[in-house]
Design a protein around this motif. Structure first.
Motif, PDB file in Angstrom:
ATOM      1  N   SER A 132       0.803  -1.256  -0.101  1.00 28.20           N
ATOM      2  CA  SER A 132       0.005   0.119   0.058  1.00 28.20           C
ATOM      3  C   SER A 132       0.874   1.342   0.050  1.00 28.20           C
TER       4      SER A 132
ATOM      5  N   MET B  89       2.401   9.182  -6.109  1.00 28.18           N
ATOM      6  CA  MET B  89       3.209  10.550  -5.735  1.00 28.18           C
ATOM      7  C   MET B  89       4.175  10.814  -6.904  1.00 28.18           C
TER       8      MET B  89
ATOM      9  N   CYS C 107       1.183   4.144  -2.899  1.00 24.95           N
ATOM     10  CA  CYS C 107       1.146   5.579  -2.593  1.00 24.95           C
ATOM     11  C   CYS C 107       2.411   6.536  -3.037  1.00 24.95           C
TER      12      CYS C 107
END
Length: 358
Positions: free
Chosen positions: A163, A171, A167
Motif C-alpha cells: 500500500s 506521488m 502511494c
C-alpha cells in the motif's frame, strides 16, 4: 615531454576515479562475503530456493505458471528435486516454504519473461520524471530502496508495504510535467462501472470468508469442532493454514472421512509438508495403509530433515505386526543427522532405539 596543466589535471582525475571505483568494488565484495558467511545456512537455504525456482521457470519461461503459482507449486518442485537428489547437500537446509525471497524471481515464475518486461517498463516510465525537487528525489530513493530490498526478501507479501509503495508510485507519477488529457464524462462513467464491479467481486469473496470465520469461532467457543461444515469454495478453509488445523482437529476426533476430504482439497490447492502429514493420518484412520505410506513417504522427500513422517511409518508398520519394515524405518531415523534436538525428537529416538533392539 611537456604536459599542459589541463592534461595533468585530467590524469589526476582519472587516477582518483580509478581508486574510488576500486575501493567501491572491494567494499562490495567484502560486504557480500561477510553477509554470505555470517549466516551461511540461511544463505545456502535461499540459494536452494532460487535453484528450485529456476526449475519452475524452465517449465514455462514465457508466460509463467499463473498468479499465486509459486505458493501452489513450489513444494511439489522441492519434493521432485529431493526425489531425484536424495543425498543433496540442501536436504539438511530445506523446510516447508511458500516464499521465493526474490520478488523478481517470483514474477518470472508466475508471469514469465513477459511479466518481468512489463514491470521493467513501469519502473522505466516512473524514472522518466525529470523533476529535481527534493520531494521527487526522496520518493525515487524510497522506490529504489524497495527495488533493492525485493532482491532478497518478500515485501509484496505485506499488505502495508504494498500500500505504501503504491502511494509513493502515485506521488512520483503526479510530478510528471506531461499531463494526460481524458474525457471527463467517459472517465466518470468508467470509474463508476469499475467501482460497482469491484464491490460485487469483494462481496463475492468476503461473504464465504465471514461465514466460515463465524462458524469457526462458534465451534471453538463451544468446543464442538466436529460440527464444522466443509464449504467447497471458501478461501478461509482451502487457502489458509487454518484448513490444516481443522483437518488435525477432525483427525483427533476420529472424523477421518471428513478430514481426508478437506485435506485432499487443500493438497490440490496448496500442497505442503504439514497437510501431507495430516492426510496420512486420515488414510491410516480409514485403514488405507498403502495410501498413508505413499503420502508420508512424499512428506519425507518434501522436507528430508524432518523425522516425523518416518516415525509415523515405523509406528504404523509396528502396529500392523510388520516388524521388518518397522525396523527398516527405525534404522533410517537413528542414522539420520540431527539439526536441532527437541524433547519430541528425543522421545522419537528413544522409541526407535527400543524398536530397533527388539
Amino acid at each position: 615531454m611537456f604536459c599542459s596543466p589541463s592534461m595533468e589535471f585530467l590524469n589526476l582525475q582519472i587516477t582518483k576515479n580509478g581508486w574510488f571505483i576500486s575501493v567501491q568494488v572491494s567494499s562490495f565484495f567484502f560486504l557480500f562475503s561477510f553477509l554470505y558467511y555470517y549466516k551461511i545456512d540461511s544463505t545456502r537455504g535461499r540459494l536452494f530456493i532460487w535453484k528450485v525456482s529456476f526449475n519452475m521457470i524452465i517449465n514455462n519461461p514465457i508466460g509463467g505458471i499463473g498468479i499465486d503459482g509459486f505458493k501452489r507449486t513450489y513444494m511439489l518442485f522441492q519434493e521432485h528435486y529431493f526425489a531425484k537428489h536424495p543425498n543433496s547437500i540442501y536436504a539438511f537446509l530445506a523446510d516447508n516454504n511458500y516464499f521465493a525471497f526474490n520478488e523478481y524471481l517470483k514474477i518470472v515464475v508466475e508471469q514469465g519473461v513477459i511479466g518481468l518486461m512489463l514491470l521493467g517498463g513501469v519502473i522505466y516510465s516512473l524514472f522518466q520524471v525529470k523533476s529535481k525537487e527534493v520531494f521527487t528525489c526522496t520518493i525515487k530513493g524510497i522506490i529504489i530502496s524497495f527495488l533493492v530490498f525485493s532482491l532478497f526478501s518478500n515485501p509484496t507479501s505485506s499488505f502495508t508495504i504494498v500500500s505504501l509503495i503504491g502511494c509513493f508510485v502515485a506521488m512520483l507519477s503526479s510530478r510528471n510535467t506531461k499531463s494526460l488529457q481524458v474525457n471527463y464524462k467517459c472517465f466518470l462513467g468508467g470509474t463508476f462501472v469499475i467501482s460497482i464491479l469491484g464491490i460485487l467481486y469483494f462481496v463475492f469473496l468476503i461473504v464465504p470468508f465471514m461465514r466460515s470465520y463465524q462458524e469457526w469461532n462458534k465451534a471453538r467457543s463451544n468446543c464442538m469442532y466436529s460440527s464444522l461444515k466443509l464449504i467447497p469454495n471458501t478461501i478461509f478453509i482451502y487457502h489458509s493454514d487454518i484448513g490444516v488445523v481443522q483437518g488435525q482437529i477432525l483427525n483427533n476426533l476420529q472424523e477421518y472421512s471428513r478430514a481426508s476430504v478437506l485435506l485432499e482439497n487443500i493438497n490440490r490447492n496448496y500442497p505442503s509438508y504439514f497437510s501431507l502429514l495430516e492426510l496420512g493420518k486420515s488414510y491410516k484412520g480409514l485403514k488405507k495403509y498403502h495410501e498413508a505410506e505413499v503420502i508420508w513417504s512424499r512428506a519425507s522427500k518434501m522436507v528430508p530433515l524432518r523425522f516425523v513422517p518416518l516415525y509415523y511409518l515405523a509406528k504404523m508398520h509396528e502396529e500392523r505386526g510388520e516388524t521388518d519394515k518397522a525396523k527398516y524405518y527405525a534404522k533410517i531415523i537413528l542414522e539420520k543427522k540431527i539439526k536441532v534436538m527437541t524433547p519430541e525428537l528425543y522421545r522419537i529416538l528413544r522409541e526407535m532405539t527400543i524398536l530397533n533392539n527388539k
